[in-house]
Motif scaffolding. Structure first.
Motif, PDB file in Angstrom:
ATOM      1  N   MET A 162       0.954  -1.214   0.103  1.00  0.00           N
ATOM      2  CA  MET A 162      -0.196   0.078   0.069  1.00  0.00           C
ATOM      3  C   MET A 162       0.837   1.045   0.066  1.00  0.00           C
ATOM      4  N   GLY A 163       1.934   1.235   0.790  1.00  0.00           N
ATOM      5  CA  GLY A 163       2.989   2.406   0.689  1.00  0.00           C
ATOM      6  C   GLY A 163       3.527   2.682  -0.446  1.00  0.00           C
ATOM      7  N   ARG A 164       3.980   1.405  -1.353  1.00  0.00           N
ATOM      8  CA  ARG A 164       4.567   1.761  -2.571  1.00  0.00           C
ATOM      9  C   ARG A 164       3.798   2.076  -3.334  1.00  0.00           C
ATOM     10  N   LYS A 165       2.502   1.825  -3.475  1.00  0.00           N
ATOM     11  CA  LYS A 165       1.332   2.280  -4.386  1.00  0.00           C
ATOM     12  C   LYS A 165       1.121   3.897  -4.129  1.00  0.00           C
ATOM     13  N   SER A 166       1.209   4.247  -2.735  1.00  0.00           N
ATOM     14  CA  SER A 166       1.006   5.622  -2.520  1.00  0.00           C
ATOM     15  C   SER A 166       2.209   6.399  -2.919  1.00  0.00           C
ATOM     16  N   ARG A 167       3.388   6.003  -2.843  1.00  0.00           N
ATOM     17  CA  ARG A 167       4.528   6.574  -3.521  1.00  0.00           C
ATOM     18  C   ARG A 167       4.588   6.995  -4.950  1.00  0.00           C
ATOM     19  N   SER A 168       3.960   5.966  -5.370  1.00  0.00           N
ATOM     20  CA  SER A 168       3.927   5.959  -7.212  1.00  0.00           C
ATOM     21  C   SER A 168       2.888   6.942  -7.419  1.00  0.00           C
ATOM     22  N   GLU A 169       1.813   7.129  -6.888  1.00  0.00           N
ATOM     23  CA  GLU A 169       0.839   8.011  -7.077  1.00  0.00           C
ATOM     24  C   GLU A 169       1.273   9.559  -6.799  1.00  0.00           C
ATOM     25  N   ASN A 170       1.975   9.651  -5.664  1.00  0.00           N
ATOM     26  CA  ASN A 170       2.714  11.087  -5.442  1.00  0.00           C
ATOM     27  C   ASN A 170       3.758  11.336  -6.494  1.00  0.00           C
ATOM     28  N   LEU A 171       4.462  10.345  -7.091  1.00  0.00           N
ATOM     29  CA  LEU A 171       5.330  10.640  -8.143  1.00  0.00           C
ATOM     30  C   LEU A 171       4.668  11.293  -9.412  1.00  0.00           C
ATOM     31  N   LEU A 172       3.531  10.546  -9.627  1.00  0.00           N
ATOM     32  CA  LEU A 172       2.792  10.947 -10.967  1.00  0.00           C
ATOM     33  C   LEU A 172       2.338  12.388 -10.833  1.00  0.00           C
ATOM     34  N   ASN A 173       1.982  12.902  -9.656  1.00  0.00           N
ATOM     35  CA  ASN A 173       1.570  14.062  -9.281  1.00  0.00           C
ATOM     36  C   ASN A 173       2.743  15.319  -9.107  1.00  0.00           C
ATOM     37  N   ASN A 174       3.778  14.631  -9.195  1.00  0.00           N
ATOM     38  CA  ASN A 174       5.096  15.591  -8.927  1.00  0.00           C
ATOM     39  C   ASN A 174       6.088  15.278  -9.828  1.00  0.00           C
ATOM     40  N   LEU A 175       5.771  15.991 -11.059  1.00  0.00           N
ATOM     41  CA  LEU A 175       6.669  15.717 -12.466  1.00  0.00           C
ATOM     42  C   LEU A 175       8.015  16.276 -12.165  1.00  0.00           C
ATOM     43  N   PRO A 176       8.279  17.401 -11.312  1.00  0.00           N
ATOM     44  CA  PRO A 176       9.816  17.734 -11.567  1.00  0.00           C
ATOM     45  C   PRO A 176      10.701  16.715 -10.403  1.00  0.00           C
ATOM     46  N   GLN A 177      10.077  15.885  -9.464  1.00  0.00           N
ATOM     47  CA  GLN A 177      10.643  14.947  -8.755  1.00  0.00           C
ATOM     48  C   GLN A 177      10.523  13.791  -9.427  1.00  0.00           C
ATOM     49  N   LEU A 178       9.849  13.583 -10.241  1.00  0.00           N
ATOM     50  CA  LEU A 178       9.593  12.187 -11.132  1.00  0.00           C
ATOM     51  C   LEU A 178      10.860  12.438 -12.291  1.00  0.00           C
ATOM     52  N   GLN A 179      11.059  13.622 -12.732  1.00  0.00           N
ATOM     53  CA  GLN A 179      11.991  13.794 -13.754  1.00  0.00           C
ATOM     54  C   GLN A 179      13.286  13.765 -13.319  1.00  0.00           C
ATOM     55  N   ASN A 180      13.646  14.201 -12.143  1.00  0.00           N
ATOM     56  CA  ASN A 180      14.908  13.855 -11.343  1.00  0.00           C
ATOM     57  C   ASN A 180      15.337  12.495 -11.247  1.00  0.00           C
ATOM     58  N   LEU A 181      14.100  11.789 -10.882  1.00  0.00           N
ATOM     59  CA  LEU A 181      14.459  10.256 -10.607  1.00  0.00           C
ATOM     60  C   LEU A 181      14.625   9.587 -11.710  1.00  0.00           C
ATOM     61  N   ILE A 182      13.807   9.828 -12.819  1.00  0.00           N
ATOM     62  CA  ILE A 182      14.091   9.250 -14.212  1.00  0.00           C
ATOM     63  C   ILE A 182      15.294   9.377 -14.716  1.00  0.00           C
ATOM     64  N   LYS A 183      16.077  10.591 -14.727  1.00  0.00           N
ATOM     65  CA  LYS A 183      17.415  11.092 -15.053  1.00  0.00           C
ATOM     66  C   LYS A 183      18.478  10.189 -14.460  1.00  0.00           C
ATOM     67  N   ARG A 184      18.123   9.896 -12.877  1.00  0.00           N
ATOM     68  CA  ARG A 184      19.199   9.103 -12.356  1.00  0.00           C
ATOM     69  C   ARG A 184      18.979   7.649 -12.589  1.00  0.00           C
ATOM     70  N   ASP A 185      17.698   7.155 -12.853  1.00  0.00           N
ATOM     71  CA  ASP A 185      17.629   5.758 -12.991  1.00  0.00           C
ATOM     72  C   ASP A 185      16.296   5.360 -13.935  1.00  0.00           C
ATOM     73  N   PRO A 186      16.626   5.693 -15.365  1.00  0.00           N
ATOM     74  CA  PRO A 186      15.648   5.368 -16.312  1.00  0.00           C
ATOM     75  C   PRO A 186      14.724   4.310 -16.269  1.00  0.00           C
TER      76      PRO A 186
END
Length: 329
Positions: free
Chosen positions: A1-25
């Protein structure tokens, strides 16, 4: 449940997701695919009302352009979708959104995701927009991109030939003959690009000079004056001083100007002869001779006043009249 919540937060936070994708696509590939699907669905809805502000849509475009290089196979359609969107709806798009899409394409171009031959024609078309900031952005990018494509002794003849032909079409287009039309804006900016590339010693071939020569016969005053001033002094920009005037004359610049004048004459011989083009050619030749005489100090003060009359179309000035606005110095 916690992992799903983190995934939803990333989808709503594009700058954070962008940073994570550049580190580990690889680890965030699924989240990227969701955002790409969201973009395609939003694009279909947006095209129904392309004049909306759509701030979130612009943020999504910016996000995808930032990380597109991490997933080249999945983003093969993305540049074309942006190009098609601009080509279809650029006149009615919101100014901020239009600029965001252009910046996304520039970023994709700088990272090698899309070729310059695919975006350059679109960028010249966007010169028609009545958005000074956008035209300045496009002008700077085009100059830098063409300069990089012709770096050192290497010359990208395919790109140069295509762009020069496109510029000629922009300058001679029917809507470029109306000073109140959008075509006149595109013609003036296209001419500025060609002149600047010549001054940077990137486009010095006869075809580039012929494009500028054709602009001498434009009915738009700004376009015609830019072309005429170029042939009077190809290397001079606004604000330049002529402290090394005599040295410039001795190092062959006079010969260079003479060759350019000959190119104008050749252009006038090739095109259909009209009274208007004959008058323009006559004014250019007289102004060129006067310019050389001024620099050599061989022009009396009384003749300088006559020179002003010739350049401004032969109209005599009254004693208290102001000096002419147009100046070939």
């Amino acid at each position: 449940m916690g992992r799903k919540s983190r995934s939803e937060n990333l989808l709503n936070n594009l700058p954070q997701l962008q940073n994570l994708i550049k580190r580990d696509p690889y680890s965030y590939q699924e989240e990227f695919v969701q955002q790409l699907s969201h973009f395609e669905a939003s694009l279909a809805i947006f095209e129904l009302k392309p004049d909306e502000e759509a701030k979130e849509f612009g943020e999504l475009i910016n996000f995808l352009s930032q990380v597109a290089k991490c997933y080249p196979k999945k983003c093969t359609r993305f540049p074309k979708q942006l190009i098609d969107l601009l080509q279809k709806h650029y006149p009615v798009l919101n100014g901020d959104l239009r600029k965001a899409i252009v910046q996304a394409l520039i970023l994709l171009r700088s990272r090698g995701v899309v070729s310059n031959l695919r975006v350059m024609p679109l960028f010249f078309t966007l010169f028609r927009c009545r958005d000074k900031g956008l035209r300045k952005l496009l002008y700077t990018h085009i100059i830098n991109d063409v300069k990089l494509a012709n770096k050192g002794k290497h010359r990208n003849h395919k790109l140069n030939k295509a762009l020069q032909g496109f510029m000629y079409t922009m300058i001679t287009a029917a809507d470029a003959q109306d000073k109140h039309g959008e075509g006149a804006l595109a013609a003036k900016k296209s001419l500025d690009v060609c002149v600047e590339l010549y001054r940077k010693n990137i486009w010095t071939d006869a075809k580039a000079v012929n494009v500028i020569a054709q602009a001498c016969f434009s009915p738009i005053t700004k376009v015609m004056m830019t072309a005429v001033q170029f042939f009077l002094n190809p290397q001079k920009r606004s604000g330049d001083n002529d402290e090394s005037g005599s040295e410039a004359e001795n190092d062959g610049s006079t010969k260079k100007k003479f060759v350019n004048i000959q190119m104008i004459q050749h252009q006038s011989n090739v095109n259909k002869k009209t009274k208007y083009r004959t008058r323009v050619m006559s004014r250019v030749a007289r102004a060129h001779r006067r310019e050389q005489a001024k620099k050599l100090g061989q022009l009396p003060a009384s003749d300088e006043e006559d020179d002003d009359d010739e350049v401004t179309g032969g109209k005599k000035k009254k004693k208290n009249a102001s000096k002419p606005i147009v100046n070939f110095d």
